[in-house]
Design a protein around this motif. Structure first.
Motif, PDB file in Angstrom:
ATOM      1  N   SER A  57       0.821  -1.212   0.000  1.00 51.43           N
ATOM      2  CA  SER A  57       0.000   0.000   0.000  1.00 51.43           C
ATOM      3  C   SER A  57       0.859   1.268   0.000  1.00 51.43           C
ATOM      4  O   SER A  57       0.417   2.315  -0.461  1.00 51.43           O
ATOM      5  CB  SER A  57      -0.939   0.007   1.205  1.00 51.43           C
ATOM      6  OG  SER A  57      -0.190  -0.016   2.414  1.00 51.43           O
ATOM      7  N   HIS A  58       2.090   1.154   0.490  1.00 49.43           N
ATOM      8  CA  HIS A  58       2.981   2.310   0.515  1.00 49.43           C
ATOM      9  C   HIS A  58       3.692   2.543  -0.823  1.00 49.43           C
ATOM     10  O   HIS A  58       4.460   3.498  -0.955  1.00 49.43           O
ATOM     11  CB  HIS A  58       4.010   2.166   1.636  1.00 49.43           C
ATOM     12  CG  HIS A  58       3.400   2.227   3.001  1.00 49.43           C
ATOM     13  ND1 HIS A  58       3.280   1.116   3.799  1.00 49.43           N
ATOM     14  CD2 HIS A  58       2.847   3.256   3.689  1.00 49.43           C
ATOM     15  CE1 HIS A  58       2.686   1.454   4.928  1.00 49.43           C
ATOM     16  NE2 HIS A  58       2.404   2.748   4.883  1.00 49.43           N
ATOM     17  N   LEU A  59       3.441   1.678  -1.798  1.00 42.89           N
ATOM     18  CA  LEU A  59       4.053   1.831  -3.118  1.00 42.89           C
ATOM     19  C   LEU A  59       3.159   2.601  -4.090  1.00 42.89           C
ATOM     20  O   LEU A  59       3.623   3.076  -5.112  1.00 42.89           O
ATOM     21  CB  LEU A  59       4.385   0.453  -3.708  1.00 42.89           C
ATOM     22  CG  LEU A  59       5.440  -0.350  -2.954  1.00 42.89           C
ATOM     23  CD1 LEU A  59       5.495  -1.774  -3.476  1.00 42.89           C
ATOM     24  CD2 LEU A  59       6.791   0.333  -3.067  1.00 42.89           C
ATOM     25  N   VAL A  60       1.893   2.732  -3.746  1.00 45.98           N
ATOM     26  CA  VAL A  60       0.931   3.365  -4.652  1.00 45.98           C
ATOM     27  C   VAL A  60       1.306   4.814  -4.946  1.00 45.98           C
ATOM     28  O   VAL A  60       1.399   5.221  -6.100  1.00 45.98           O
ATOM     29  CB  VAL A  60      -0.504   3.269  -4.070  1.00 45.98           C
ATOM     30  CG1 VAL A  60      -1.477   4.105  -4.880  1.00 45.98           C
ATOM     31  CG2 VAL A  60      -0.946   1.814  -4.013  1.00 45.98           C
ATOM     32  N   GLY A  66      -2.185   2.525  -9.408  1.00 44.83           N
ATOM     33  CA  GLY A  66      -3.216   2.014  -8.517  1.00 44.83           C
ATOM     34  C   GLY A  66      -2.798   0.769  -7.760  1.00 44.83           C
ATOM     35  O   GLY A  66      -1.811   0.109  -8.090  1.00 44.83           O
ATOM     36  N   LYS A  67      -3.594   0.438  -6.735  1.00 49.48           N
ATOM     37  CA  LYS A  67      -3.307  -0.728  -5.890  1.00 49.48           C
ATOM     38  C   LYS A  67      -3.270  -2.017  -6.693  1.00 49.48           C
ATOM     39  O   LYS A  67      -2.401  -2.858  -6.488  1.00 49.48           O
ATOM     40  CB  LYS A  67      -4.353  -0.851  -4.776  1.00 49.48           C
ATOM     41  CG  LYS A  67      -4.241   0.182  -3.703  1.00 49.48           C
ATOM     42  CD  LYS A  67      -5.320  -0.012  -2.644  1.00 49.48           C
ATOM     43  CE  LYS A  67      -5.273   1.090  -1.606  1.00 49.48           C
ATOM     44  NZ  LYS A  67      -6.335   0.924  -0.592  1.00 49.48           N
ATOM     45  N   SER A  68      -4.217  -2.182  -7.619  1.00 48.09           N
ATOM     46  CA  SER A  68      -4.237  -3.426  -8.398  1.00 48.09           C
ATOM     47  C   SER A  68      -3.015  -3.518  -9.310  1.00 48.09           C
ATOM     48  O   SER A  68      -2.455  -4.603  -9.494  1.00 48.09           O
ATOM     49  CB  SER A  68      -5.527  -3.542  -9.209  1.00 48.09           C
ATOM     50  OG  SER A  68      -5.625  -2.498 -10.150  1.00 48.09           O
ATOM     51  N   ALA A  69      -2.580  -2.395  -9.866  1.00 47.76           N
ATOM     52  CA  ALA A  69      -1.376  -2.398 -10.718  1.00 47.76           C
ATOM     53  C   ALA A  69      -0.139  -2.740  -9.894  1.00 47.76           C
ATOM     54  O   ALA A  69       0.728  -3.498 -10.349  1.00 47.76           O
ATOM     55  CB  ALA A  69      -1.205  -1.047 -11.406  1.00 47.76           C
ATOM     56  N   VAL A  70      -0.058  -2.194  -8.675  1.00 47.46           N
ATOM     57  CA  VAL A  70       1.059  -2.526  -7.791  1.00 47.46           C
ATOM     58  C   VAL A  70       1.039  -4.017  -7.487  1.00 47.46           C
ATOM     59  O   VAL A  70       2.065  -4.698  -7.571  1.00 47.46           O
ATOM     60  CB  VAL A  70       1.008  -1.706  -6.476  1.00 47.46           C
ATOM     61  CG1 VAL A  70       1.993  -2.259  -5.457  1.00 47.46           C
ATOM     62  CG2 VAL A  70       1.310  -0.242  -6.752  1.00 47.46           C
ATOM     63  N   SER A  71      -0.118  -4.527  -7.152  1.00 50.51           N
ATOM     64  CA  SER A  71      -0.252  -5.940  -6.803  1.00 50.51           C
ATOM     65  C   SER A  71       0.169  -6.840  -7.956  1.00 50.51           C
ATOM     66  O   SER A  71       0.916  -7.812  -7.771  1.00 50.51           O
ATOM     67  CB  SER A  71      -1.701  -6.226  -6.401  1.00 50.51           C
ATOM     68  OG  SER A  71      -1.840  -7.569  -6.039  1.00 50.51           O
TER      69      SER A  71
END
Length: 153
Positions: A57-60, A66-71
């Motif tokens: 969550s700290h990478l967003v 977005g969160k899904s792209a980070v994931s």
């Protein structure tokens, strides 16, 4: 108000900045593509390299995705062996994302790749011109080593 000479210096500095940035980025992107990575993936690994492990969550915010792209990106890099997820002590649901030794090595190679265009410059200058260029670059580096306004050295 700039003098004519100051304006010419500014123009030449901007030209050099643009040329060196273009060549540096061309080498870096070429390196990344040869490794089968994307620029956003490399940005993620470099962020973790410089800032240390963190929760997804700290990478967003710093990566501006977005969160899904980070994931999805983290998942891909875990599968490639560049990242790993580590359980946070005291919170079995939370996971830290950290880079692996393979990622560290890739980052260091990427940093070096940005400079490969300088290893064999496409110029063959006479010794006297090389001496003048070295003096000018040394002086330029000394001038720009002065901290930017508001920055603490």
């Amino acid at each position: 108000m700039y003098t004519i000479m100051q304006k010419e210096i500014q123009t030449e500095l901007l030209n050099w900045l643009n040329l060196s940035t273009q060549r540096t980025m061309d080498e870096f992107v070429h390196f990344i593509r040869k490794r089968g990575l994307t620029l956003p993936q490399m940005n993620l690994m470099m962020f973790l390299y410089y800032h240390g492990s963190c929760e997804m969550s700290h990478l967003v915010e710093p990566l501006q995705i977005g969160k899904s792209a980070v994931s999805q990106m983290v998942e891909r890099l875990v599968k490639l062996g560049y990242l790993e997820r580590v359980v946070v002590a005291g919170d079995r649901r939370a996971r830290l994302v950290k880079i692996t030794t393979a990622a560290e090595q890739t980052i260091l190679e990427g940093i070096a790749a940005r400079q490969t265009w300088l290893e064999n410059p496409p110029i063959d200058l006479p010794d006297e011109d090389q001496k003048h260029l070295l003096q000018a670059l040394t002086h330029l580096n000394q001038l720009f080593a002065i901290p930017a306004r508001g920055k603490i050295p």
